[in-house]
Design a protein around this motif. Structure first.
Motif, PDB file in Angstrom:
ATOM      1  N   LEU A 218      -2.606   2.269  20.729  1.00 19.94           N
ATOM      2  CA  LEU A 218      -3.995   2.223  20.890  1.00 19.94           C
ATOM      3  C   LEU A 218      -4.078   2.722  21.354  1.00 19.94           C
ATOM      4  O   LEU A 218      -5.637   3.646  21.621  1.00 19.94           O
ATOM      5  N   GLY A 219      -3.249   3.203  22.604  1.00 18.49           N
ATOM      6  CA  GLY A 219      -3.210   4.792  23.182  1.00 18.49           C
ATOM      7  C   GLY A 219      -4.637   5.640  22.230  1.00 18.49           C
ATOM      8  O   GLY A 219      -4.636   6.389  22.468  1.00 18.49           O
ATOM      9  N   ARG A 220      -3.712   5.721  20.685  1.00 15.49           N
ATOM     10  CA  ARG A 220      -3.762   6.602  19.705  1.00 15.49           C
ATOM     11  C   ARG A 220      -5.909   6.443  19.333  1.00 15.49           C
ATOM     12  O   ARG A 220      -5.703   8.082  19.202  1.00 15.49           O
ATOM     13  N   VAL A 221      -5.359   4.989  19.274  1.00 13.78           N
ATOM     14  CA  VAL A 221      -6.464   5.412  18.809  1.00 13.78           C
ATOM     15  C   VAL A 221      -7.787   5.131  19.787  1.00 13.78           C
ATOM     16  O   VAL A 221      -8.908   6.003  18.920  1.00 13.78           O
ATOM     17  N   CYS A 222      -7.429   5.299  20.754  1.00 12.43           N
ATOM     18  CA  CYS A 222      -8.863   5.348  21.827  1.00 12.43           C
ATOM     19  C   CYS A 222      -9.102   7.506  21.772  1.00 12.43           C
ATOM     20  O   CYS A 222      -9.750   7.388  21.902  1.00 12.43           O
ATOM     21  N   HIS A 223      -7.656   7.585  21.553  1.00 13.19           N
ATOM     22  CA  HIS A 223      -7.578   8.908  21.679  1.00 13.19           C
ATOM     23  C   HIS A 223      -8.450   9.580  19.660  1.00 13.19           C
ATOM     24  O   HIS A 223      -9.127  10.682  20.406  1.00 13.19           O
ATOM     25  N   ARG A 224      -8.424   9.005  18.997  1.00 12.38           N
ATOM     26  CA  ARG A 224      -8.181   9.590  18.273  1.00 12.38           C
ATOM     27  C   ARG A 224     -10.341   9.147  18.109  1.00 12.38           C
ATOM     28  O   ARG A 224     -10.853  10.273  17.063  1.00 12.38           O
TER      29      ARG A 224
END
Length: 484
Positions: A218-224
């Protein structure tokens, strides 16, 4: 008195086989497994009936009675370590899954109540932040838990991102995952249109609701989402967006250790990189003269020299530790003696800037000696006020002018500017002098002088604004007039 045999005989005559049409006969015919399934269905039906009856009651009664029922249920589910050891593997796994579901549901109820309390301003009635108020009412809440609830409550008050709070309230997203989405949207909000805010919030909330995505995913999605915003932004707006996204976050790693994470625009990143790659971060052997151990200036600045036959000890710090020490040296000097020129060696950042002599402005992207890119307008701002040595280049790449320390206002000049301008000179700004930089009204590379009548105080925000828009100003009678 009748004998036992006679009693049994009488009872045998009275007994008759069960009526095959009776519902009880069908139940009696069930196997043990089918009987258990039947009782489970009956219990569920009775529970649904009780839930329906409870749902018809006023909300205040439902909340109180529902939570009391939950407490009773939890008391029944509580087992000792010895009892837990007797639970079968499959039942143990199923129970843990149920606990996870209950935690999400309980978080949903808590969030809904906290959101309503915030809307009513209950925390404001006692002059508290929502985080502090929640921890007073719920002492078992950690600061992190309360801050997560507060973050989701705040973002759910905006129509375009209200769906994040609704996802928590309906139990589809746990609070801690919604908080990740909420903080991301708070960072991106100023750089998005309302339509984009809604689209981004929908994407991130859908990701948070997926059980197959870990918290790290989820953190990667938000960073993306942040990366996509910068990539999709037009080049002329990318610098402004990067400035809006600047941030410093802190997280407690363990007792005695805190982690800071910095997202810096390219220009500011160049300054930080300059500090981290400067002589302050180089290995610094310490010279220890015989009989003089412990003496020094306390700055940790090295040098392989030393007299009197002293021994040289190698610097055993790791590269990351040296970079940390360099950063802290700069910070301590600034905090310990603000406004005064440092008396010892300092980090130096060389910034090469293509220059257009006709317009008197940067003609292209600047770069550091390490190859870091700096946007043109931000390069002009850094050359004006930053702890940077600008090297202005001609179209052929030849050095045109080399900035010198004299381009900075002296302490006496800064005080004169503070008295004259009273703070930020930009119209409508109330920033105090101590939060302002001295700005050259005439570009340094075009021959601008470091004179009080050709300088003005600007706060950091308006200093960036002035450079981004190439604004000019005049000084007349001790008054700065900006041409906006």
């Amino acid at each position: 008195m009748a004998s036992a045999a006679e009693v049994h005989a009488d009872r045998a005559e009275e007994w008759s086989p069960p009526d095959p049409e009776s519902p009880l006969a069908e139940i009696d015919a069930l196997s043990a497994e089918d009987y258990r399934a039947f009782m489970d269905e009956l219990s569920a039906a009775l529970g649904e009936a009780a839930d329906a009856e409870l749902a018809a009651r006023p909300a205040s009664e439902r909340v109180a009675d529902g939570l009391e029922t939950a407490r009773r249920g939890m008391r029944c589910a509580t087992v000792s370590a010895e009892e837990a050891a007797t639970v079968l593997d499959a039942d143990l796994a199923g129970a843990l899954e149920s606990v996870g579901e209950l935690q999400t549901q309980l978080g949903a109820v808590g969030f809904t109540l906290a959101r309503e309390a915030a809307v009513r301003g209950l925390h404001q009635d006692v002059a508290m932040s929502l985080v502090d108020w929640l921890r007073v009412r719920c002492p078992w809440l950690s600061i992190q838990d309360a801050a997560q609830i507060s973050a989701v409550v705040t973002v759910s008050q905006t129509p375009t991102t209200a769906m994040i709070g609704e996802a928590v309230a309906d139990g589809s997203v746990p609070v801690h995952r919604a908080a990740t989405v909420a903080r991301t949207m708070t960072r991106l909000k100023s750089s998005l249109t309302p339509e984009q805010q809604e689209d981004y919030a929908r994407i991130a909330t859908a990701a948070a609701a997926r059980t197959d995505l870990s918290d790290r995913d989820l953190g990667r999605v938000c960073h993306r989402l942040l990366e996509d915003l910068l990539e999709e932004t037009e080049p002329e707006g990318r610098e402004r967006t990067a400035i809006e996204l600047r941030t410093v976050t802190r997280r407690r790693v363990a007792s005695g250790l805190t982690r800071f994470t910095i997202d810096a625009p390219d220009g500011d990143a160049a300054i930080i990189s300059g500090v981290l790659t400067s002589a302050l971060a180089a290995p610094a052997p310490e010279s220890k003269a015989q009989g003089d151990e412990g003496e020094g200036d306390g700055e940790g600045s090295g040098g392989a020299g030393g007299s009197g036959g002293g021994s040289i000890e190698p610097d055993t710090r790791l590269p990351g530790q040296r970079r940390y020490d360099a950063l802290m040296t700069v910070i301590r000097r600034g905090v310990g003696n603000p406004g005064a020129p440092p008396s010892t060696a300092r980090a130096t950042v060389l910034l090469t800037i293509p220059f257009d002599p006709e317009r008197g402005t940067p003609a292209g992207a600047a770069s550091t000696m390490e190859g870091d890119y700096v946007p043109p307008r931000q390069a002009a701002e850094l050359a004006c006020s930053g702890d940077v040595t600008p090297v202005w280049l001609t179209a052929d790449g030849e050095p045109l002018a080399l900035g010198q320390d004299a381009r900075f206002a002296s302490p006496a000049q800064w005080k004169a500017l503070a008295v004259r301008d009273g703070g930020c000179s930009f119209p409508g700004c109330s920033a105090l002098p101590q939060w302002c930089d001295s700005h050259h009204l005439d570009h340094w590379a075009r021959g601008g002088s470091t004179d009080v009548d050709r300088m003005a105080l600007l706060c950091g925000r308006h200093h960036t604004h002035v450079h981004q828009r190439d604004l000019t100003a005049t000084v007349s009678g001790g008054t700065v007039t900006w041409h906006v």
